[in-house]
Design a protein around this motif. Structure first.
Motif, PDB file in Angstrom:
ATOM      1  N   THR A  19      -5.743  -3.956  -6.100  1.00 24.22           N
ATOM      2  CA  THR A  19      -6.893  -3.694  -6.973  1.00 24.22           C
ATOM      3  C   THR A  19      -7.615  -5.010  -7.203  1.00 24.22           C
ATOM      4  O   THR A  19      -7.018  -6.092  -7.103  1.00 24.22           O
ATOM      5  CB  THR A  19      -6.471  -3.105  -8.333  1.00 24.22           C
ATOM      6  OG1 THR A  19      -5.675  -4.073  -9.024  1.00 24.22           O
ATOM      7  CG2 THR A  19      -5.692  -1.805  -8.158  1.00 24.22           C
ATOM      8  N   GLY A  68       0.810  -1.204   0.000  1.00 22.22           N
ATOM      9  CA  GLY A  68       0.000   0.000   0.000  1.00 22.22           C
ATOM     10  C   GLY A  68       0.844   1.256   0.000  1.00 22.22           C
ATOM     11  O   GLY A  68       0.324   2.360   0.030  1.00 22.22           O
ATOM     12  N   GLY A 114      -4.954   0.052  -0.006  1.00 21.25           N
ATOM     13  CA  GLY A 114      -6.011   0.607  -0.838  1.00 21.25           C
ATOM     14  C   GLY A 114      -7.418   0.154  -0.496  1.00 21.25           C
ATOM     15  O   GLY A 114      -8.376   0.608  -1.111  1.00 21.25           O
ATOM     16  N   THR A 156       1.027   3.467  -5.380  1.00 21.90           N
ATOM     17  CA  THR A 156      -0.311   3.665  -5.922  1.00 21.90           C
ATOM     18  C   THR A 156      -0.343   3.158  -7.352  1.00 21.90           C
ATOM     19  O   THR A 156       0.551   3.483  -8.123  1.00 21.90           O
ATOM     20  CB  THR A 156      -0.680   5.156  -5.883  1.00 21.90           C
ATOM     21  OG1 THR A 156      -0.603   5.580  -4.525  1.00 21.90           O
ATOM     22  CG2 THR A 156      -2.075   5.405  -6.395  1.00 21.90           C
ATOM     23  N   PRO A 157      -1.318   2.393  -7.768  1.00 12.44           N
ATOM     24  CA  PRO A 157      -2.347   1.833  -6.901  1.00 12.44           C
ATOM     25  C   PRO A 157      -1.798   0.637  -6.138  1.00 12.44           C
ATOM     26  O   PRO A 157      -0.875  -0.022  -6.598  1.00 12.44           O
ATOM     27  CB  PRO A 157      -3.436   1.397  -7.875  1.00 12.44           C
ATOM     28  CG  PRO A 157      -2.704   1.040  -9.116  1.00 12.44           C
ATOM     29  CD  PRO A 157      -1.526   1.985  -9.173  1.00 12.44           C
ATOM     30  N   ALA A 158      -2.360   0.371  -5.000  1.00 12.07           N
ATOM     31  CA  ALA A 158      -1.942  -0.776  -4.198  1.00 12.07           C
ATOM     32  C   ALA A 158      -2.764  -1.981  -4.648  1.00 12.07           C
ATOM     33  O   ALA A 158      -2.723  -2.372  -5.802  1.00 12.07           O
ATOM     34  CB  ALA A 158      -2.134  -0.459  -2.730  1.00 12.07           C
TER      35      ALA A 158
END
Length: 111
Positions: free
Chosen positions: A22, A15, A51, A18-20
């Motif tokens: 999904t 995390g 996330g 970004t993104p962590a």
């Protein structure tokens, strides 16, 4: 590679990027864990980290786990969240269920 090397868990990023975690990435990991189990009989866990901030997000992941891997993975032994900010939202939702009203987010821990 982790599965072939005998790893016990597959985990998304921490995390810190970004993104962590999904949904598409966790789906791929769940499919790999499921396929590995079907081929070898050995279960490996999956940890979705980063996330996942709301209870609604968590429910989406739990549905994904159940639909992809089934009931066997629906335990903390085989599927886990690594999302510290999720805890506050779960606490808010539980308190809303208990009292009928939302609490202020500041009533819960900041980390």
């Amino acid at each position: 590679i982790a599965l072939l090397a005998g790893g016990d868990f597959l985990k998304t990023s921490t995390g810190k990027v970004t993104p962590a975690s999904t949904l598409p990435v966790v789906l791929l990991m769940l499919e790999a864990a499921r396929d590995h189990y079907l081929e070898t009989g050995r279960i490996v866990g999956v940890k979705a980290a980063g996330g996942i901030r709301t209870s609604k997000d968590a429910l989406r992941y739990l549905v994904l786990v159940n639909e992809t891997c089934g009931d066997l993975w629906m335990t903390p032994q085989w599927f886990r969240f690594g999302a510290s900010s999720l805890l506050n939202d779960v606490l808010l939702q539980l308190e809303k269920d208990r009292t009928g009203r939302y609490q202020r987010p500041v009533d819960f821990s900041a980390d």
